[in-house]
Design a protein around this motif. Structure first.
Motif, PDB file in Angstrom:
ATOM      1  N   GLU A   1      14.201  -1.027 -13.537  1.00  0.00           N
ATOM      2  CA  GLU A   1      15.180  -2.097 -13.717  1.00  0.00           C
ATOM      3  C   GLU A   1      15.013  -3.193 -12.670  1.00  0.00           C
TER       4      GLU A   1
ATOM      5  N   THR B   1       9.785  -5.124 -13.968  1.00  0.00           N
ATOM      6  CA  THR B   1       9.638  -5.232 -15.416  1.00  0.00           C
ATOM      7  C   THR B   1       9.025  -3.949 -15.956  1.00  0.00           C
TER       8      THR B   1
ATOM      9  N   LYS C   1      10.796 -13.510 -16.731  1.00  0.00           N
ATOM     10  CA  LYS C   1      11.248 -13.117 -15.393  1.00  0.00           C
ATOM     11  C   LYS C   1      12.348 -14.040 -14.884  1.00  0.00           C
TER      12      LYS C   1
ATOM     13  N   HIS D   1      15.411 -12.904 -16.508  1.00  0.00           N
ATOM     14  CA  HIS D   1      15.803 -11.621 -15.939  1.00  0.00           C
ATOM     15  C   HIS D   1      16.498 -11.812 -14.592  1.00  0.00           C
TER      16      HIS D   1
ATOM     17  N   LYS E   1      20.526 -11.149 -13.618  1.00  0.00           N
ATOM     18  CA  LYS E   1      20.896 -10.268 -12.512  1.00  0.00           C
ATOM     19  C   LYS E   1      21.810 -10.957 -11.516  1.00  0.00           C
TER      20      LYS E   1
END
Length: 220
Positions: free
Chosen positions: A48, A51, A213, A216, A220
């Motif tokens: 997590e 990737t 990314k 991602h 987060k």
């Protein structure tokens, strides 16, 4: 001697490719999703944080240790793939350069088929346009750098196998009446086209990875 040294690390790359080829017959792909630990509904915390592709490469393919000083037994699946790659190399060389020349019809045409598929697939990925724009926005001042030209020449000698002896070995089987000058220009042109296609594929995939990314990290 140079061919032997190049074959040592090329066989390792081929073994990685063979392992990925075998793993690609699964659905979903093992590097597409993070694995779920046993007796837990949550994903792997290490995966997590990065990737699924990176986790698969380091933990499933290489089985990398936490420290370079940590030893252990050889990874069995990579050892098996490495043995297969060396077996294919030995079989292609048992009958000499003439048999190797026939093998080139498969070993050259098949990668171009795969590369064509990768080109179409990569251009359809999300963020591929960003990667292509980054490629076209290269700094022109780099053309005046000797370091850039040094690396370019190094790549040309490497990719064309100049001085490795392979051209000399295979060329010894060509009839004397063959147009060697035309073949030289043909090889150079084919190399140029291949480099351009490969560059498009790489930058399109890099643009996709950067987009994924970035999303991602944002979530987060």
């Amino acid at each position: 001697m140079v061919c032997a040294v190049v074959a040592l690390y090329y066989s390792v790359i081929v073994s990685w490719s063979l392992f990925y080829l075998v793993q690609s017959f699964q659905s979903p792909l093992p590097w597409a999703l993070c694995p779920e630990p046993r007796n837990s509904s949550n994903g792997d915390p290490e995966c997590e944080r990065t990737t699924a592709t990176t986790y698969f490469w380091y933990r499933r393919v290489l089985k990398a240790a936490g420290d370079i000083e940590d030893g252990g037994l050889p990874v069995w699946h990579l050892s098996l793939c490495l043995s297969v790659s060396w077996l294919l190399t030995c079989l292609s060389m048992m009958k000499g350069p003439r048999f190797t020349g026939k093998m080139l019809y498969v070993s050259v045409l098949f990668p171009y088929l795969i590369l064509s598929g990768l080109l179409v697939w990569s251009l359809l990925l999300e963020g591929a346009t960003f990667g292509i724009k980054t490629l076209l926005a290269a700094k022109m001042t780099a053309l005046y750098s000797m370091e850039v030209w040094r690396r370019t020449g190094k790549q040309l000698f490497f990719s064309l196998s100049s001085g490795f002896g392979s051209f000399t070995a295979i060329g010894s089987c060509i009839p004397r009446s063959n147009n060697c000058v035309g073949d030289a220009f043909g090889v150079a042109l084919l190399h140029l086209v291949t480099s351009m296609i490969t560059t498009l594929v790489v930058f399109a995939i890099k643009g996709h990875q950067a987009t994924v990314k970035m999303r991602h990290c944002y979530l987060k």
